[in-house]
Design a protein around this motif. Structure first.
Motif, PDB file in Angstrom:
ATOM      1  N   GLU A 188       1.007  -1.160  -0.123  1.00 58.41           N
ATOM      2  CA  GLU A 188      -0.060   0.183  -0.072  1.00 58.41           C
ATOM      3  C   GLU A 188       0.751   1.145  -0.107  1.00 58.41           C
ATOM      4  OE1 GLU A 188      -3.043  -0.217   3.112  1.00 58.41           O
ATOM      5  OE2 GLU A 188      -3.425  -2.286   2.881  1.00 58.41           O
ATOM      6  N   PHE A 189       0.219   2.400  -0.757  1.00 55.92           N
ATOM      7  CA  PHE A 189       1.136   3.386  -0.746  1.00 55.92           C
ATOM      8  C   PHE A 189      -0.018   4.660  -0.633  1.00 55.92           C
ATOM      9  CE2 PHE A 189       2.959   0.294  -3.796  1.00 55.92           C
ATOM     10  CZ  PHE A 189       4.160   0.438  -3.316  1.00 55.92           C
ATOM     11  N   SER A 190       0.548   5.558   0.477  1.00 54.90           N
ATOM     12  CA  SER A 190      -0.259   6.472   0.607  1.00 54.90           C
ATOM     13  C   SER A 190       0.528   7.871   1.027  1.00 54.90           C
ATOM     14  CB  SER A 190      -1.222   6.400   1.820  1.00 54.90           C
ATOM     15  OG  SER A 190      -0.658   5.865   2.922  1.00 54.90           O
ATOM     16  N   GLY A 191      -0.302   8.996   1.472  1.00 54.56           N
ATOM     17  CA  GLY A 191       0.487  10.250   1.730  1.00 54.56           C
ATOM     18  C   GLY A 191       1.101  10.939   0.639  1.00 54.56           C
TER      19      GLY A 191
ATOM     20  N   ASP B  73       1.490  -3.244  10.132  1.00 56.61           N
ATOM     21  CA  ASP B  73       1.110  -1.988  11.104  1.00 56.61           C
ATOM     22  C   ASP B  73       2.119  -1.774  12.273  1.00 56.61           C
ATOM     23  OD1 ASP B  73      -1.384  -1.729   9.943  1.00 56.61           O
ATOM     24  OD2 ASP B  73      -2.479  -3.287  10.934  1.00 56.61           O
TER      25      ASP B  73
ATOM     26  N   VAL C 166       3.329  -1.311   4.032  1.00 59.74           N
ATOM     27  CA  VAL C 166       2.650   0.228   3.683  1.00 59.74           C
ATOM     28  C   VAL C 166       3.748   1.135   3.587  1.00 59.74           C
ATOM     29  CG1 VAL C 166       0.999   1.897   4.453  1.00 59.74           C
ATOM     30  CG2 VAL C 166       0.709  -0.426   5.075  1.00 59.74           C
TER      31      VAL C 166
ATOM     32  N   ILE D 198       9.904   8.541   4.228  1.00 61.53           N
ATOM     33  CA  ILE D 198       8.831   7.730   3.852  1.00 61.53           C
ATOM     34  C   ILE D 198       8.974   6.813   5.012  1.00 61.53           C
ATOM     35  CG2 ILE D 198       8.177   5.792   2.215  1.00 61.53           C
ATOM     36  CD1 ILE D 198       9.554   7.337  -0.045  1.00 61.53           C
TER      37      ILE D 198
ATOM     38  N   ILE E 204       4.354   5.118   3.407  1.00 59.65           N
ATOM     39  CA  ILE E 204       3.646   6.458   3.545  1.00 59.65           C
ATOM     40  C   ILE E 204       4.486   7.813   3.726  1.00 59.65           C
ATOM     41  CG2 ILE E 204       1.741   8.021   5.173  1.00 59.65           C
ATOM     42  CD1 ILE E 204       1.337   5.447   6.748  1.00 59.65           C
ATOM     43  N   SER E 205       4.172   8.446   2.441  1.00 62.75           N
ATOM     44  CA  SER E 205       4.964   9.833   2.336  1.00 62.75           C
ATOM     45  C   SER E 205       4.666  10.981   3.260  1.00 62.75           C
ATOM     46  CB  SER E 205       5.001  10.268   1.117  1.00 62.75           C
ATOM     47  OG  SER E 205       5.665  11.439   0.970  1.00 62.75           O
ATOM     48  N   THR E 206       5.766  11.104   4.039  1.00 64.67           N
ATOM     49  CA  THR E 206       5.545  12.169   5.057  1.00 64.67           C
ATOM     50  C   THR E 206       6.002  13.594   4.652  1.00 64.67           C
ATOM     51  OG1 THR E 206       7.501  11.941   5.999  1.00 64.67           O
ATOM     52  CG2 THR E 206       5.664  10.629   6.965  1.00 64.67           C
TER      53      THR E 206
ATOM     54  N   GLU F   6       1.366   7.271  -3.543  1.00 65.16           N
ATOM     55  CA  GLU F   6       0.715   6.549  -4.608  1.00 65.16           C
ATOM     56  C   GLU F   6       0.703   7.410  -6.078  1.00 65.16           C
ATOM     57  OE1 GLU F   6      -2.006   9.482  -2.632  1.00 65.16           O
ATOM     58  OE2 GLU F   6      -0.690   8.166  -2.040  1.00 65.16           O
TER      59      GLU F   6
ATOM     60  N   LYS G   4      -3.024   2.935  -4.846  1.00 70.06           N
ATOM     61  CA  LYS G   4      -3.011   2.736  -3.577  1.00 70.06           C
ATOM     62  C   LYS G   4      -2.678   1.455  -3.043  1.00 70.06           C
ATOM     63  CE  LYS G   4      -4.902   7.161  -1.413  1.00 70.06           C
ATOM     64  NZ  LYS G   4      -5.149   7.658  -0.303  1.00 70.06           N
TER      65      LYS G   4
END
Length: 101
Positions: free
Chosen positions: A10-13, A73, A93, A67, A95-97, A16, A23
């Motif tokens: 999964e890719f988010s922030g 989790d 996962v 990232i 997640i780009s911050t 994606e 995502k």
């Protein structure tokens, strides 16, 4: 039925956007003589899923700073980072911050 290691990516922030705005990717990694590490997975992602600007996702042999990587989790720093050996049905996962202004 496909043989190999089934995992979810999964890719988010904003990450994606580098993957065609998709995502979630359920993938089956081909069987290999050596177990699949996150490090090996990162190069597989680059070669098979990443659609643009690899420098925004990878830096050297790891993810770019900014990232966050979660494995089931949990922060990948608790799991051995790039040395973690993937298991069947793992969920990874990214997640780009990093956010533009």
């Amino acid at each position: 039925m496909a043989t190999g290691l089934s995992i979810s990516l999964e890719f988010s922030g904003g990450a994606e956007l580098l993957f065609g705005k998709v995502k979630k990717h359920d993938v089956v990694l081909e069987e290999a003589k050596q177990p699949w590490s996150i490090k090996k997975l990162l190069f597989w992602i680059k070669d098979n899923l990443l659609q643009e600007r690899p420098e925004l996702f990878l830096q050297g042999e790891t993810v770019r700073p900014g990232i966050l990587v979660l494995i089931n989790d949990a922060d990948w720093e608790l799991m051995g980072e790039a040395d973690y050996m993937l298991q069947e049905n793992d969920r990874v996962v990214f997640i780009s911050t990093l956010h533009g202004g």
